[in-house]
Design an enzyme around this catalytic site. Structure first.
Site, PDB file in Angstrom:
ATOM      1  N   ALA A  13     -46.258  19.780 -10.051  1.00 35.98           N
ATOM      2  CA  ALA A  13     -45.481  20.693  -8.759  1.00 35.98           C
ATOM      3  C   ALA A  13     -45.770  22.023  -9.043  1.00 35.98           C
ATOM      4  O   ALA A  13     -46.320  22.663  -7.919  1.00 35.98           O
ATOM      5  CB  ALA A  13     -44.029  20.393  -9.317  1.00 35.98           C
ATOM      6  N   ALA A  14     -45.673  22.734 -10.090  1.00 39.31           N
ATOM      7  CA  ALA A  14     -45.995  24.313 -10.388  1.00 39.31           C
ATOM      8  C   ALA A  14     -47.516  24.379 -10.018  1.00 39.31           C
ATOM      9  O   ALA A  14     -47.891  25.137  -9.218  1.00 39.31           O
ATOM     10  CB  ALA A  14     -45.750  24.515 -11.722  1.00 39.31           C
ATOM     11  N   ARG A  24     -54.165  31.012  -0.669  1.00 38.84           N
ATOM     12  CA  ARG A  24     -53.392  31.469   0.778  1.00 38.84           C
ATOM     13  C   ARG A  24     -53.498  33.042   0.785  1.00 38.84           C
ATOM     14  O   ARG A  24     -53.599  33.605   1.900  1.00 38.84           O
ATOM     15  CB  ARG A  24     -52.069  31.021   0.790  1.00 38.84           C
ATOM     16  CG  ARG A  24     -51.400  31.041   2.068  1.00 38.84           C
ATOM     17  CD  ARG A  24     -50.056  30.361   2.275  1.00 38.84           C
ATOM     18  NE  ARG A  24     -50.285  29.054   2.051  1.00 38.84           N
ATOM     19  CZ  ARG A  24     -49.588  28.276   1.307  1.00 38.84           C
ATOM     20  NH1 ARG A  24     -48.544  29.123   0.504  1.00 38.84           N
ATOM     21  NH2 ARG A  24     -49.676  26.995   1.328  1.00 38.84           N
ATOM     22  N   SER A  41     -49.637  16.042  -7.037  1.00 40.56           N
ATOM     23  CA  SER A  41     -48.483  16.472  -6.336  1.00 40.56           C
ATOM     24  C   SER A  41     -47.372  15.320  -6.381  1.00 40.56           C
ATOM     25  O   SER A  41     -47.025  14.863  -5.353  1.00 40.56           O
ATOM     26  CB  SER A  41     -48.815  16.932  -4.978  1.00 40.56           C
ATOM     27  OG  SER A  41     -49.286  18.152  -5.006  1.00 40.56           O
ATOM     28  N   ALA A  43     -44.049  13.273  -6.535  1.00 39.40           N
ATOM     29  CA  ALA A  43     -42.749  13.523  -6.248  1.00 39.40           C
ATOM     30  C   ALA A  43     -42.143  12.741  -7.476  1.00 39.40           C
ATOM     31  O   ALA A  43     -41.442  11.824  -7.132  1.00 39.40           O
ATOM     32  CB  ALA A  43     -42.475  13.280  -4.943  1.00 39.40           C
ATOM     33  N   CYS A  45     -39.125  13.173  -8.830  1.00 40.84           N
ATOM     34  CA  CYS A  45     -37.700  13.094  -8.629  1.00 40.84           C
ATOM     35  C   CYS A  45     -37.592  11.718  -7.819  1.00 40.84           C
ATOM     36  O   CYS A  45     -36.248  11.416  -7.924  1.00 40.84           O
ATOM     37  CB  CYS A  45     -37.269  14.361  -8.168  1.00 40.84           C
ATOM     38  SG  CYS A  45     -37.432  15.899  -9.067  1.00 40.84           S
ATOM     39  N   ASP A 293     -42.231  22.995 -16.258  1.00 43.01           N
ATOM     40  CA  ASP A 293     -41.510  22.465 -17.321  1.00 43.01           C
ATOM     41  C   ASP A 293     -42.283  23.074 -18.600  1.00 43.01           C
ATOM     42  O   ASP A 293     -41.454  22.980 -19.610  1.00 43.01           O
ATOM     43  CB  ASP A 293     -41.842  20.964 -17.340  1.00 43.01           C
ATOM     44  CG  ASP A 293     -40.945  20.339 -16.017  1.00 43.01           C
ATOM     45  OD1 ASP A 293     -40.385  21.060 -15.348  1.00 43.01           O
ATOM     46  OD2 ASP A 293     -40.741  19.042 -16.191  1.00 43.01           O
ATOM     47  N   ASN A 315     -41.828  24.912  -8.771  1.00 43.69           N
ATOM     48  CA  ASN A 315     -42.489  25.347  -7.347  1.00 43.69           C
ATOM     49  C   ASN A 315     -42.051  27.177  -7.143  1.00 43.69           C
ATOM     50  O   ASN A 315     -43.033  27.667  -6.934  1.00 43.69           O
ATOM     51  CB  ASN A 315     -41.767  24.844  -6.329  1.00 43.69           C
ATOM     52  CG  ASN A 315     -42.656  23.481  -5.848  1.00 43.69           C
ATOM     53  OD1 ASN A 315     -43.717  23.522  -5.348  1.00 43.69           O
ATOM     54  ND2 ASN A 315     -42.037  22.292  -6.417  1.00 43.69           N
TER      55      ASN A 315
END
Length: 564
Positions: A13-14, A24, A41, A43, A45, A293, A315
């Site tokens: 995630a992070a 970017r 990446s 998910a 959860c 985390d 995130n």
């Protein structure tokens, strides 16, 4: 000007957020993302819903909202990021500014130089030293491989019994997933209640709902051993001697920050065990950032460090770390108030800020209120929700809020999260101007009504108490006079069943003579949600009754069983 080299370790995630933000904001930067697992990446959860079969396609856990899988080719093409999977980082040389890596599949090794390094190594499942934890059939649900394995078991072993150790968020969601898949699942929680982020008044309501859906829950006792035969799980023994047969044990005690690399590199760790970072996500080395985390963050209400292993915060932290790695510490992460939400069968449970227990632990003098009401008008398909609001007794500043039920809980929690972040008081929220229409909310939104109850209590207009306190008074021999002010039909449908007296509110003023002659005698008033219970209290107090309290939330918030 030389190209800036950014290396990000960790791809759940992070890490991807940090890498994407860095690239970017600086298209010239060379951004490399290293991930030990074979996927990016993930998910995580969504794992319980994948196990239950609600998420049909595994790739959806790895995909963008448009359905494109976030693999190495995606990161290279869409993001301009070099993403290496199945690549474990084995060491960090801060002086040489290099990371050593090893391919998990081929054994190939190498060194990668960096100008700025971002650690997003995540967390690892807690596995307590319970005898038998090494047996086949003992697992966790913290990786995609775990989810794959449990999904297969749920599909092919529906007659098998499962014990889930831990009744927190992971444990309860896992229990739901297995029951939904048709399996026999028992949660064993050493604490007196499940979902410890909730105060017991609300946690018991969620627990009752889960058991009504087929979950088995044992609280107040731990596991002394996991038993097996021929290397496979056959059951567990509880600390009180009871034995539960099972062939699958899922460890859901929680997670701990994965800080092995950081510790070996000499980076400072905090009292929680997480990596210490400042508000710009810098570690003790100014060229190394950390997010997710693996870090500890500041609680914005107490000022104390805490672990907050949540995907949304990962995130946000990753975004800050990625920006600062290329732009020079321009962004800040102020910390967390600890907001969260989960689905447990048909119930939703959400909280933000501090529970009453944790607020008192932090030294606050608190006042609370409990409210039960529909989430919208009955003619629009209302569903019940129960909430608890916690505020500072001296200032009225809102410290915490929790809400559970079948209705729209997310709206209520989001409203109160912003109130806490804005430093608003109970009086502020009591007059909040929120959007209203019958399909979405009551004219006085549930969260605002909860603030009204607490406002009345703080002004001395209402004396109320929770179901926990009321039950204690009843059980401990105080013998309060229980006054149910609902209608006869409601009373026949369900009742407290503890020797209460029924006097409908519309008749109360004419039947005061039926109440105890001693106007100092304790009286508890209530109805279905205790709106009428509060009105009854006002009537009684106006007639000289001086020891009247309202059962907050009424029968809807009573978690100890009702007579039908």
């Amino acid at each position: 000007m030389s190209t800036k080299r950014i290396v990000v370790i960790g791809g759940t995630a992070a890490g991807p957020k940090a890498a994407s933000r860095a690239k970017r904001l600086d298209e010239t930067a060379e951004v490399t993302l290293l991930q030990k697992a074979s996927a990016l990446s993930m998910a995580s959860c969504g794992y319980p819903y994948y196990v239950a079969g609600e998420v049909k396609d595994r790739d959806m856990l790895l995909a963008t909202p448009a359905g494109v899988v976030r693999d190495s080719a995606f990161f290279a093409g869409a993001k301009g990021i070099i993403a290496k999977v199945s690549t474990e980082v084995t060491g960090i040389d801060r002086e040489a500014k290099t990371v050593a890596w090893k391919r998990v599949d081929t054994g190939e090794t190498g060194l990668l130089p960096y100008d700025k390094l971002i650690l997003c190594t995540g967390s690892v499942p807690k596995v307590p030293p319970i005898p038998g934890r090494e047996l086949a059939g003992v697992t966790t649900l913290t990786s995609l491989e775990d989810a794959d394995r449990l999904r297969e078991l749920a599909a092919t072993n529906k007659d098998e019994k499962t014990v889930i150790i831990g009744g927190g968020l992971i444990g309860m969601e896992t229990c739901e997933a297995l029951v939904a898949a048709g399996m026999d699942a028992t949660v064993v929680e050493a604490l007196p209640q499940t979902l410890s982020f909730l105060d017991p008044e609300l946690a018991l309501l969620v627990q009752n709902h889960a058991t009504s859906k087929g979950a088995k829950i044992i609280t107040g006792v731990g596991i002394s051993s996991i038993n097996g035969q021929d290397g496979k799980v056959t059951g567990v023994t509880l600390a009180d001697g009871r034995e539960l047969p099972c062939t699958l044990v899922i460890m859901a005690i929680g997670v701990a920050p994965n800080t092995g690399l950081a510790k070996a590199a000499g980076l400072a760790l905090g009292p929680t065990g997480g990596i210490i970072t400042d508000e710009r996500m810098r570690t003790s080395d100014p060229d190394v950032y950390a997010a997710g985390d693996c870090v500890e963050v500041k609680n914005r209400l107490t000022g104390e460090p805490m672990l907050a292993p949540f995907g949304d915060l990962a995130n946000l932290e990753g975004r800050v770390a990625g920006e600062n790695a290329v732009l020079g510490d321009t962004a800040t992460f102020p910390g967390t108030i600890g907001s969260g939400i989960c689905k447990i069968f048909d119930f939703t449970a959400a909280s933000t800020g501090l529970s009453e227990f944790r607020a008192k632990q932090a030294g606050f003098d608190v006042v609370t209120a409990i409210n039960a009401s529909p989430d919208k008008p009955g003619f629009m398909g209302a569903k019940p929700v129960v909430s608890k609001l916690i505020a500072d007794a001296k200032t009225g500043r809102i410290l915490g809020f929790a809400c559970v039920g079948l209705g729209n809980v997310n709206r209520q929690a989001a409203e109160m999260a912003m109130a806490i972040l804005g430093g608003l008081t109970v009086d502020d929220v009591a007059m909040a101007d929120l959007p209203y229409a019958p399909p979405f909310s009551l004219a006085i939104d549930h969260a605002i009504a909860t603030a009204h109850i607490l406002q009345n209590k703080m002004r001395g207009l209402m004396r109320g108490q929770s179901s926990i306190v009321a039950k204690s008074r009843i059980d401990n021999g105080e013998h309060p006079y229980l006054l149910d002010v609902r209608g006869p039909k409601e009373f026949e449908e369900m009742r407290l069943g503890r020797g209460e007296t029924l006097i409908p509110l519309g008749q109360l003023r004419k039947r005061l003579g039926e109440l105890p002659a001693d106007k100092q005698a304790p009286v508890i008033t209530y109805c279905k949600v205790s709106m009428r219970g509060y009105e009854a209290q006002r009537v009684l107090e106006a007639n000289g009754y001086d020891n009247v309290t309202v059962l907050e939330g009424g029968l809807v918030a009573w978690p100890f069983g009702l007579e039908q």
